[in-house]
Design an enzyme around this catalytic site. Structure first.
Site, mmCIF file in Angstrom:
data_model
loop_
_atom_site.group_PDB
_atom_site.id
_atom_site.type_symbol
_atom_site.label_atom_id
_atom_site.label_comp_id
_atom_site.label_asym_id
_atom_site.label_seq_id
_atom_site.Cartn_x
_atom_site.Cartn_y
_atom_site.Cartn_z
ATOM 1 N N GLY A 1 31.618 46.140 35.668
ATOM 2 C CA GLY A 1 31.195 46.868 34.459
ATOM 3 C C GLY A 1 30.000 46.196 33.790
ATOM 4 C CB ALA B 1 30.559 40.171 39.043
ATOM 5 C CB CYS C 1 39.063 41.089 27.033
ATOM 6 S SG CYS C 1 40.005 40.774 28.525
HETATM 7 C C1 SAM Z 1 37.625 39.690 33.108
HETATM 8 S S1 SAM Z 1 37.494 40.054 34.796
HETATM 9 C C2 SAM Z 1 35.772 40.370 34.946
HETATM 10 C C3 SAM Z 1 35.363 41.767 34.512
HETATM 11 C C4 SAM Z 1 33.930 42.078 34.866
HETATM 12 N N1 SAM Z 1 33.012 41.110 34.323
HETATM 13 C C5 SAM Z 1 33.530 43.455 34.400
HETATM 14 O O1 SAM Z 1 32.887 43.586 33.369
HETATM 15 O O2 SAM Z 1 33.836 44.417 35.107
HETATM 16 C C6 SAM Z 1 37.620 38.467 35.497
HETATM 17 C C7 SAM Z 1 37.268 38.379 36.960
HETATM 18 O O3 SAM Z 1 37.266 37.007 37.315
HETATM 19 C C8 SAM Z 1 37.597 36.919 38.669
HETATM 20 N N2 SAM Z 1 37.949 35.519 38.943
HETATM 21 C C9 SAM Z 1 39.127 34.889 38.702
HETATM 22 N N3 SAM Z 1 39.034 33.607 39.092
HETATM 23 C C10 SAM Z 1 37.783 33.419 39.565
HETATM 24 C C11 SAM Z 1 37.088 32.312 40.124
HETATM 25 N N4 SAM Z 1 37.675 31.116 40.250
HETATM 26 N N5 SAM Z 1 35.811 32.490 40.508
HETATM 27 C C12 SAM Z 1 35.209 33.696 40.399
HETATM 28 N N6 SAM Z 1 35.840 34.789 39.905
HETATM 29 C C13 SAM Z 1 37.087 34.643 39.487
HETATM 30 C C14 SAM Z 1 38.709 37.925 38.835
HETATM 31 O O4 SAM Z 1 38.833 38.302 40.190
HETATM 32 C C15 SAM Z 1 38.226 39.049 37.933
HETATM 33 O O5 SAM Z 1 37.542 40.008 38.685
#
Ligand code: SAM
Length: 451
Positions: A264, A260, A379
């Site tokens: 956003g 999350a 993305c």
């Molecule tokens: C693409 S970003 C998400 C952007 C968010 N959905 C937004 O719209 O603002 C991916 C997110 O996945 C998280 N992440 C990475 N590995 C993860 C895991 N194993 N479990 C949960 N979150 C994870 C990262 O910390 C990062 O915040």
């Protein structure tokens, strides 16, 4: 004071940020933020950011030009001069500022970096470029790495995945992005927001298929936009706003946003429907940003620190009606906003990310109620993270049925949809929407529309 007015500060800030990215492999946003905090003028901060981005977008060509113009690579302790000169060359190639001012600023930045002994070198290199510009630029040839400014492996991958679009795609990654806003419809309507912006002298256009988006042509100080401070607006690319359209939300649903932060899409979900949202992220610092965003926007959701591949550690056992997995990915679709990504990613990262995405999909799928919808989003523009990932998921899960969203912007990339960077001025995003079939039903071979 000379240093205030000689143009050295923004150039030096950009050069330092570039050294941190290109020599130390650090992410641009963090290092730039640090560098920009030392600049008191907004104009200097904007210039430093613009120059750092410009250099990252054409680094191979700038590096090659410097190689031609300087006989001997500087010693390690003098390495910063290489980046100061790359900044100067990028400016000379852009031609926005008068050439003598650019040379003067680069020489001043060299001195300000504590390398006054190299002032003559800086002056000679940039003047040498101006003198031999036609010949030097011609000699770069049409090598794609020098022409588009990406590493070879990335160009090869994009070319393999997008044989008909690869050049447009690489071009799009080098264009400055628009500023796109998301209107908080709990606060006001998009028409009201558009009118308030117009009253402040800011033209904002709508984006077809995206009911909450407003796109600005011009740069603007976001925090000063009407309605921003009291939660009426957020900055979010239009393609990122598509996830909510794929989710087909209705009031009363239990919704999981499994990756999350910074929130956003989670905020968009809460702005759109009265749902009970659980926002999970593995990164505590980033999860705190979700809390900040919810606070500014006046939204409430349950925040949960947790690993999406290990729901057994944090899930309360109650099924969700909707799951959004906005997975960590290569960010190859948002390279125009993050030009450092192309230099920080390594070819092996793609397989590692695809494996993590698959494990997340498999771990989260059992948390979805029968009849519920999971939206997988990246993305990315790379097939291994997108359609290959989505197809492999469907092969593993017979109780998953694809939902068509042909009416939404994007190209059909079975079983999901791909927005390419630059389409309707959007970032690149992939979305797969799947419904969980009731136990024992197996998968119908046809696809259906949303509820
Ligand atoms: C693409 S970003 C998400 C952007 C968010 N959905 C937004 O719209 O603002 C991916 C997110 O996945 C998280 N992440 C990475 N590995 C993860 C895991 N194993 N479990 C949960 N979150 C994870 C990262 O910390 C990062 O915040």
């Amino acid at each position: 004071m000379a240093a205030e007015s000689d143009g050295s500060r923004p150039r030096l800030a950009a050069a330092r940020a570039l050294a941190a990215v290109l020599d130390q492999g650090r992410a641009l946003d963090g290092v730039l933020e640090q560098e920009l905090s030392r600049l008191s003028q907004a104009r200097d901060r904007a210039l430093a950011r613009r120059l750092a981005h410009a250099v990252l977008r054409s680094w191979p060509a700038l590096d090659a030009l410097l190689g031609r113009l300087i006989n001997r690579r500087p010693a390690r302790r003098e390495r910063l001069v290489w980046f100061i000169l790359a900044v100067g060359l990028a400016e000379l190639r852009q031609g926005r500022e008068p050439a003598p001012a650019v040379v003067h600023a680069a020489v001043a930045a060299t001195a300000a970096a504590g390398l006054a002994r190299l002032k003559g070198l800086s002056n000679a290199v940039l003047r040498g470029y101006l003198r031999r510009k036609t010949e030097l630029e011609h000699d770069l040839g049409d090598n794609p790495v020098l022409r588009w400014g990406y590493p070879r492996w990335f160009i090869d991958l994009v070319r393999r995945d997008w044989p008909d679009h690869w050049q447009d795609l690489l071009d799009a990654g080098n264009q400055p992005p628009p500023l796109t806003l998301r209107v908080n419809r709990r606060h006001w309507t998009r028409d009201q927001a558009q009118a308030a912006l117009a009253a402040a002298g800011i033209d904002a256009g709508v984006v077809p298929g995206l009911p909450d988006a407003l796109m600005l042509d011009q740069r603007a100080a976001v925090s000063a936009l009407p309605g921003f401070s009291d939660g009426g607006l957020s900055v979010q690319d239009a393609a990122a706003q598509l996830a909510v359209e794929h989710l087909a939300l209705t009031a009363g649903q239990r919704v999981l946003d499994a990756c999350a932060a910074p929130g956003g899409k989670a905020a968009h979900i809460l702005e759109r429907a009265d749902v009970a949202l659980t926002a999970v992220d593995v990164d505590a610092e980033r999860l705190a940003r979700v809390a900040d965003n919810f606070k500014r926007l006046g939204l409430t959701g349950q925040l949960q620190l947790g690993d999406a591949t290990r729901p057994e550690d944090w899930w309360d056992g109650r099924l969700f009606d909707r799951i959004l997995l906005d997975a960590p990915c290569s960010a190859s679709g948002v390279i125009r906003r993050h030009p450092d990504v192309r230099w920080l990613r390594q070819p092996a990262d793609i397989g590692v990310l695809a494996d993590l995405q698959a494990r997340m999909l498999d771990a989260l799928w059992p948390l979805l109620a029968p009849g519920g919808i999971l939206v997988y989003a990246t993305c990315s523009v790379l097939a291994d993270e997108n359609q290959h990932q989505a197809r492999a998921f469907l092969e593993r899960h017979d109780d998953a049925e694809t939902i068509n969203h042909d009416q939404l912007p994007g190209l059909d990339r079975e079983p999901g949809r791909q927005v390419l960077p630059g389409t309707l001025a959007m970032d690149g995003f992939y979305h797969l929407a799947v419904r969980r079939l009731p136990p024992g039903c197996g998968r119908a071979s046809r696809s259906s529309g949303p509820d």
